[in-house]
Design a protein around this motif. Structure first.
Motif, PDB file in Angstrom:
ATOM      1  N   PRO A  68       0.520  -1.288   0.092  1.00 30.44           N
ATOM      2  CA  PRO A  68       0.046  -0.040  -0.013  1.00 30.44           C
ATOM      3  C   PRO A  68       0.831   1.229  -0.212  1.00 30.44           C
ATOM      4  N   ARG A  69       1.805   1.514   0.982  1.00 27.62           N
ATOM      5  CA  ARG A  69       2.485   2.654   0.967  1.00 27.62           C
ATOM      6  C   ARG A  69       3.688   2.858  -0.251  1.00 27.62           C
ATOM      7  N   ALA A  70       4.111   1.862  -0.693  1.00 23.83           N
ATOM      8  CA  ALA A  70       4.901   1.770  -1.627  1.00 23.83           C
ATOM      9  C   ALA A  70       4.957   2.770  -2.796  1.00 23.83           C
ATOM     10  N   LYS A  71       5.945   3.362  -3.349  1.00 23.04           N
ATOM     11  CA  LYS A  71       5.981   4.395  -4.481  1.00 23.04           C
ATOM     12  C   LYS A  71       6.985   4.060  -5.503  1.00 23.04           C
ATOM     13  N   ILE A  72       6.541   4.474  -6.920  1.00 21.20           N
ATOM     14  CA  ILE A  72       7.421   4.392  -7.732  1.00 21.20           C
ATOM     15  C   ILE A  72       7.733   5.797  -8.341  1.00 21.20           C
ATOM     16  N   ILE A  73       8.929   6.137  -8.695  1.00 19.30           N
ATOM     17  CA  ILE A  73       9.357   7.351  -9.265  1.00 19.30           C
ATOM     18  C   ILE A  73       9.704   6.830 -10.660  1.00 19.30           C
ATOM     19  N   THR A  74       9.163   7.469 -11.837  1.00 23.37           N
ATOM     20  CA  THR A  74       9.408   6.833 -12.975  1.00 23.37           C
ATOM     21  C   THR A  74      10.051   8.122 -14.052  1.00 23.37           C
ATOM     22  N   LEU A  75      11.253   8.214 -14.487  1.00 22.07           N
ATOM     23  CA  LEU A  75      11.619   9.005 -15.600  1.00 22.07           C
ATOM     24  C   LEU A  75      11.567   8.831 -16.909  1.00 22.07           C
ATOM     25  N   GLU A  76      11.094   9.847 -17.382  1.00 24.75           N
ATOM     26  CA  GLU A  76      10.722   9.662 -18.898  1.00 24.75           C
ATOM     27  C   GLU A  76      11.168  11.134 -19.521  1.00 24.75           C
ATOM     28  N   PHE A  77      12.302  11.032 -20.729  1.00 24.87           N
ATOM     29  CA  PHE A  77      12.851  11.965 -21.343  1.00 24.87           C
ATOM     30  C   PHE A  77      12.024  12.556 -22.299  1.00 24.87           C
ATOM     31  N   ASN A  78      11.063  11.951 -22.884  1.00 27.37           N
ATOM     32  CA  ASN A  78      10.405  12.496 -24.083  1.00 27.37           C
ATOM     33  C   ASN A  78       8.808  12.854 -23.510  1.00 27.37           C
ATOM     34  N   PRO A  79       8.569  14.180 -23.492  1.00 26.92           N
ATOM     35  CA  PRO A  79       7.210  14.820 -23.126  1.00 26.92           C
ATOM     36  C   PRO A  79       5.893  14.000 -23.656  1.00 26.92           C
ATOM     37  N   GLN A 106      14.520  16.408  -3.883  1.00 28.67           N
ATOM     38  CA  GLN A 106      13.375  16.732  -4.592  1.00 28.67           C
ATOM     39  C   GLN A 106      12.208  16.031  -4.138  1.00 28.67           C
ATOM     40  N   PHE A 107      12.524  14.643  -3.933  1.00 29.05           N
ATOM     41  CA  PHE A 107      11.668  13.615  -3.587  1.00 29.05           C
ATOM     42  C   PHE A 107      11.574  12.928  -2.088  1.00 29.05           C
ATOM     43  N   GLY A 108      12.669  13.465  -1.418  1.00 30.56           N
ATOM     44  CA  GLY A 108      12.599  12.891  -0.076  1.00 30.56           C
ATOM     45  C   GLY A 108      13.250  11.254  -0.098  1.00 30.56           C
ATOM     46  N   VAL A 109      13.827  10.920  -1.175  1.00 26.22           N
ATOM     47  CA  VAL A 109      14.171   9.525  -1.298  1.00 26.22           C
ATOM     48  C   VAL A 109      15.533   9.366  -0.416  1.00 26.22           C
ATOM     49  N   LYS A 110      15.585   8.202   0.403  1.00 28.77           N
ATOM     50  CA  LYS A 110      16.800   8.059   1.005  1.00 28.77           C
ATOM     51  C   LYS A 110      17.531   6.854   0.044  1.00 28.77           C
ATOM     52  N   THR A 111      17.063   5.603  -0.261  1.00 23.79           N
ATOM     53  CA  THR A 111      17.632   4.815  -1.078  1.00 23.79           C
ATOM     54  C   THR A 111      16.494   4.079  -1.981  1.00 23.79           C
TER      55      THR A 111
END
Ligand SMILES: O=C(NCCCCc1cc2ccncc2s1)c1cc(-c2ccc(F)cc2)cc(O)c1O
Ligand SMILES: [Mg+2]
Length: 214
Positions: free
Chosen positions: A82-93, A129-134
């Protein structure tokens, strides 16, 4: 004006998948790519390997490099606690725009943050930016010549911890020889190759799973 392939893929999702049902979104994209037009999603065969690694790792923080239309993003997010998150990077708008709509159709917006821009610029900003540790899991599926430099950048930015998992798509086709050589020979990684096929084809491809040893 002529539609793009990602737009046609999105329409296939909106036509054939049930809102709020991630597995039906995955199925609709795979059917579209098998029956209508090939597209560079990780696909159903490698997708099953991805599913098993995600289920085994049970990650709380995931980084995906290369969103495209959001196929693997949805596939991963549908398996997260439930609390897990994904940050996904995309170069092409244009890809990012389509991915956001595919993710919304799957009803997974709350678990996924789509970030636009080059990985080399965003990785150093992840903590502030996203408060990510690891990251517990990193799925590499972007420019094949960025896998190695971005892995080194993740190490240097302290974004990997003992036990972090790197899972890399396309290590055979199109191929990432310098990355493979690094993770297979570095004492800082334990690597394993999962032989499969290039999405929707008979060509060989595979995923490389590498555990960061710290
Ligand atoms: O290029 C591929 N994928 C990356 C697209 C590049 C998008 C990017 C995202 C991003 C985010 C942050 N910074 C920089 C970047 S650059 C790719 C290509 C094939 C393929 C295989 C055989 C073929 F004949 C033709 C294509 C298969 C695949 O599964 C792929 O993933
Ligand atoms: Mg790929």
């Amino acid at each position: 004006t002529q539609s793009t392939r990602p737009q046609r893929l999105l329409h296939a999702v909106q036509k054939n998948a049930t809102r709020g049902d991630p597995r039906s979104v995955v199925k609709a994209i795979d059917n579209f790519c098998r029956q209508k037009e090939w597209a560079m999603n990780v696909g159903d065969e490698k997708g099953c390997i991805l599913d098993s690694v995600v289920s085994e790792v049970n990650p709380v923080t995931v980084l995906e490099l290369g969103t495209y239309c959001g196929y693997s993003t949805v596939r991963i997010a549908s398996l997260l606690p439930p609390r897990a998150k994904i940050i996904t990077l995309e170069f092409n708008p244009d890809y990012a725009k389509i991915a956001r709509q595919v993710i919304a159709w799957a009803g997974l917006e709350d678990k996924i943050q789509v970030v636009e821009g080059p990985s080399g610029e965003w990785i150093p900003k992840m903590k502030e930016q996203f408060g990510v540790k690891t990251f517990d899991l990193v799925f590499l599926d972007h420019w094949k010549d960025r896998y190695l430099p971005d892995t080194k950048l993740l190490e240097d930015c302290g974004l990997l911890r003992k036990g972090s998992i790197l899972l890399a798509d396309n290590v055979i086709c199109p191929g990432t020889p310098d990355y493979l050589e690094y993770v297979r020979n570095s004492p800082r990684y334990k690597s394993q190759y999962f032989k499969s096929h290039l999405e929707y084809t008979k060509a060989e491809d595979g995923l490389e799973k590498s555990v960061f040893l710290g």
